[in-house]
Design a protein around this motif. Structure first.
Motif, PDB file in Angstrom:
ATOM      1  N   TYR A  25      -8.528   5.316   1.966  1.00 21.55           N
ATOM      2  CA  TYR A  25      -8.774   3.903   2.215  1.00 21.55           C
ATOM      3  C   TYR A  25      -8.513   3.098   0.939  1.00 21.55           C
ATOM      4  O   TYR A  25      -9.038   3.429  -0.133  1.00 21.55           O
ATOM      5  N   GLU A  58      -5.863  -7.020   2.304  1.00 24.39           N
ATOM      6  CA  GLU A  58      -5.366  -5.930   3.123  1.00 24.39           C
ATOM      7  C   GLU A  58      -6.315  -4.735   3.030  1.00 24.39           C
ATOM      8  O   GLU A  58      -6.871  -4.462   1.962  1.00 24.39           O
ATOM      9  N   SER A  65      -1.459   4.202   3.681  1.00 27.24           N
ATOM     10  CA  SER A  65      -0.381   3.206   3.663  1.00 27.24           C
ATOM     11  C   SER A  65      -0.214   2.470   4.985  1.00 27.24           C
ATOM     12  O   SER A  65       0.679   1.619   5.100  1.00 27.24           O
ATOM     13  N   PHE A  66      -1.033   2.776   6.003  1.00 25.32           N
ATOM     14  CA  PHE A  66      -0.964   2.074   7.278  1.00 25.32           C
ATOM     15  C   PHE A  66      -2.130   1.095   7.378  1.00 25.32           C
ATOM     16  O   PHE A  66      -3.265   1.428   7.015  1.00 25.32           O
ATOM     17  N   PRO A  67      -1.880  -0.117   7.868  1.00 28.83           N
ATOM     18  CA  PRO A  67      -2.959  -1.109   7.947  1.00 28.83           C
ATOM     19  C   PRO A  67      -4.028  -0.709   8.946  1.00 28.83           C
ATOM     20  O   PRO A  67      -3.730  -0.306  10.074  1.00 28.83           O
ATOM     21  N   THR A 111      -5.934  -0.684   4.106  1.00 27.63           N
ATOM     22  CA  THR A 111      -4.993   0.314   4.602  1.00 27.63           C
ATOM     23  C   THR A 111      -5.605   1.702   4.527  1.00 27.63           C
ATOM     24  O   THR A 111      -6.516   1.962   3.727  1.00 27.63           O
ATOM     25  N   GLN A 112      -5.069   2.586   5.366  1.00 29.16           N
ATOM     26  CA  GLN A 112      -5.426   4.008   5.326  1.00 29.16           C
ATOM     27  C   GLN A 112      -4.129   4.799   5.360  1.00 29.16           C
ATOM     28  O   GLN A 112      -3.364   4.715   6.323  1.00 29.16           O
TER      29      GLN A 112
END
Length: 361
Positions: A166, A220, A225-227, A222-223
């Motif tokens: 995260y 932002e 690199s994905f939001p 992200t986890q």
């Protein structure tokens, strides 16, 4: 706005940033717009800059290196007493990245923080320089500032030494644009017959300007690199301004034409009047600096190549705008430089300036 490059080109950099009162016709003296009229021929001047810094705090030490285009300028005479020129150069730059860790209260997690900044402000200028009579010259520089600075703060959680995937990010982008003006003048006073020795006096004044600015701030989560959620824009093109303070520089020099120049300058900028975005007072202090430099040309009419090389030394000292507690942060440097004639008929020149110094303790 970051660190500032200053107005001096290579020749004057090698003379401790001095030379507001004197200039030759071989290369552009950008310290004073009134001195561009000394360039009797079309002159293209291109500069590159590289730097290395050793940053120390207590027992901690870190090296940092970088480079950039220093300036690109072109001057061309309209008449024998009127020169027009243009230049493009970086005005300030931001380039840093700091990483540190902290424990998260009430949990076994550790947070890794990364704070970074990139970008800068550029300056495009148009110069008009005039010769008034035999001994007086005047000049006006009209400049357009533009650029953007991006800053971000990232937090990554670690549990038992393993990244939790995260990351929380706060990103800020500031964009700047506006016009500014700088005026200058010089006086040449012959103190020996047949122009064998001159006393030169000169000065410049940069008018205070309020740069138009817009700020966009986003958040932002992200986890891997994905939001996790859609990015949230906290501020979108928020309008504001930044007040850049006035500056003046005065100087005097003794000139033995085609032989030697000894110059001494004083510069002052009222950084206490600086206001950041949203009229925020950054508690900066006024800057006062002394600049000293010498240039020596062994023999202008010689056929020996090294007699045609121009040699320079310089020294500069003063305070920075920053204060830690009640301690002023001073800056002192020494410089060394050479101008080598190049090409057929030695009509081109390569200038090198080496500067070393220390900021702070």
């Amino acid at each position: 706005m970051g660190e500032f490059y200053g107005d001096a080109y290579s020749d004057n950099t090698a003379m401790g940033g001095s030379g507001v009162s004197s200039g030759g016709g071989f290369q552009v003296n950008n310290l004073n717009p009134a001195l561009w009229v000394r360039n009797r021929f079309t002159t293209l001047d291109v500069g590159l800059i590289g730097q290395y810094k050793s940053i120390a705090s207590g027992n901690l030490r870190q090296g940092n290196a970088g480079g950039n285009l220093a300036y690109l300028s072109l001057s061309f005479p309209i008449t024998t007493k009127w020169v027009i020129g243009g230049s493009l150069k970086p005005y300030s730059f931001v380039d840093y990245e700091n990483t540190f860790t902290r424990s998260v209260a009430g949990s076994p997690a550790v947070a890794a923080y990364t704070v970074s900044g990139k970008g800068g402000v550029n300056k495009a200028s148009l110069v008009n320089s005039f010769q008034i009579g035999r001994y007086v010259s005047l000049g006006l520089e009209s400049s357009y500032f533009f650029g953007n600075i991006r800053r971000s703060s990232d937090v990554l959680l670690f549990v038992d030494g393993v990244p939790a995937d995260y990351m929380v990010s706060l990103n800020e982008r500031n964009t700047y644009s506006d016009v500014a003006f700088r005026a200058g003048g010089t006086v040449k006073i012959p103190i020996r017959k047949e122009n064998k020795m001159n006393l030169n006096l000169g000065g410049t004044y940069s008018f205070s300007t309020s740069l138009n600015a817009t700020k966009t701030t986003s958040f932002e989560l992200t986890q891997g690199s994905f939001p996790v959620v859609d990015p949230d824009t906290l501020e979108n093109n928020l309008s504001g301004s930044m007040q850049v303070p006035e500056q003046y520089q005065v100087g005097a020099s003794l000139e033995w034409p085609f032989k030697m120049i000894i110059s001494l300058d004083y510069s002052h900028q009222t950084w206490s009047k600086y206001r950041g975005f949203g009229n925020v007072n950054e508690n900066l202090k006024d800057v006062n600096r002394l600049h000293f430099g010498m240039e020596y040309l062994p023999r202008f009419t010689s056929l020996n190549y090294f007699d045609l090389v121009r040699y320079r030394i310089g020294f500069s000292t003063g305070n920075t705008p920053y204060v830690l507690g009640k301690t002023k942060i001073n800056d002192t440097n020494i410089s060394l430089g050479f101008t080598f004639p190049m090409g057929r008929g030695y009509s081109n020149f390569l200038s090198v300036a080496l500067v070393g110094g220390a900021t702070g303790d």
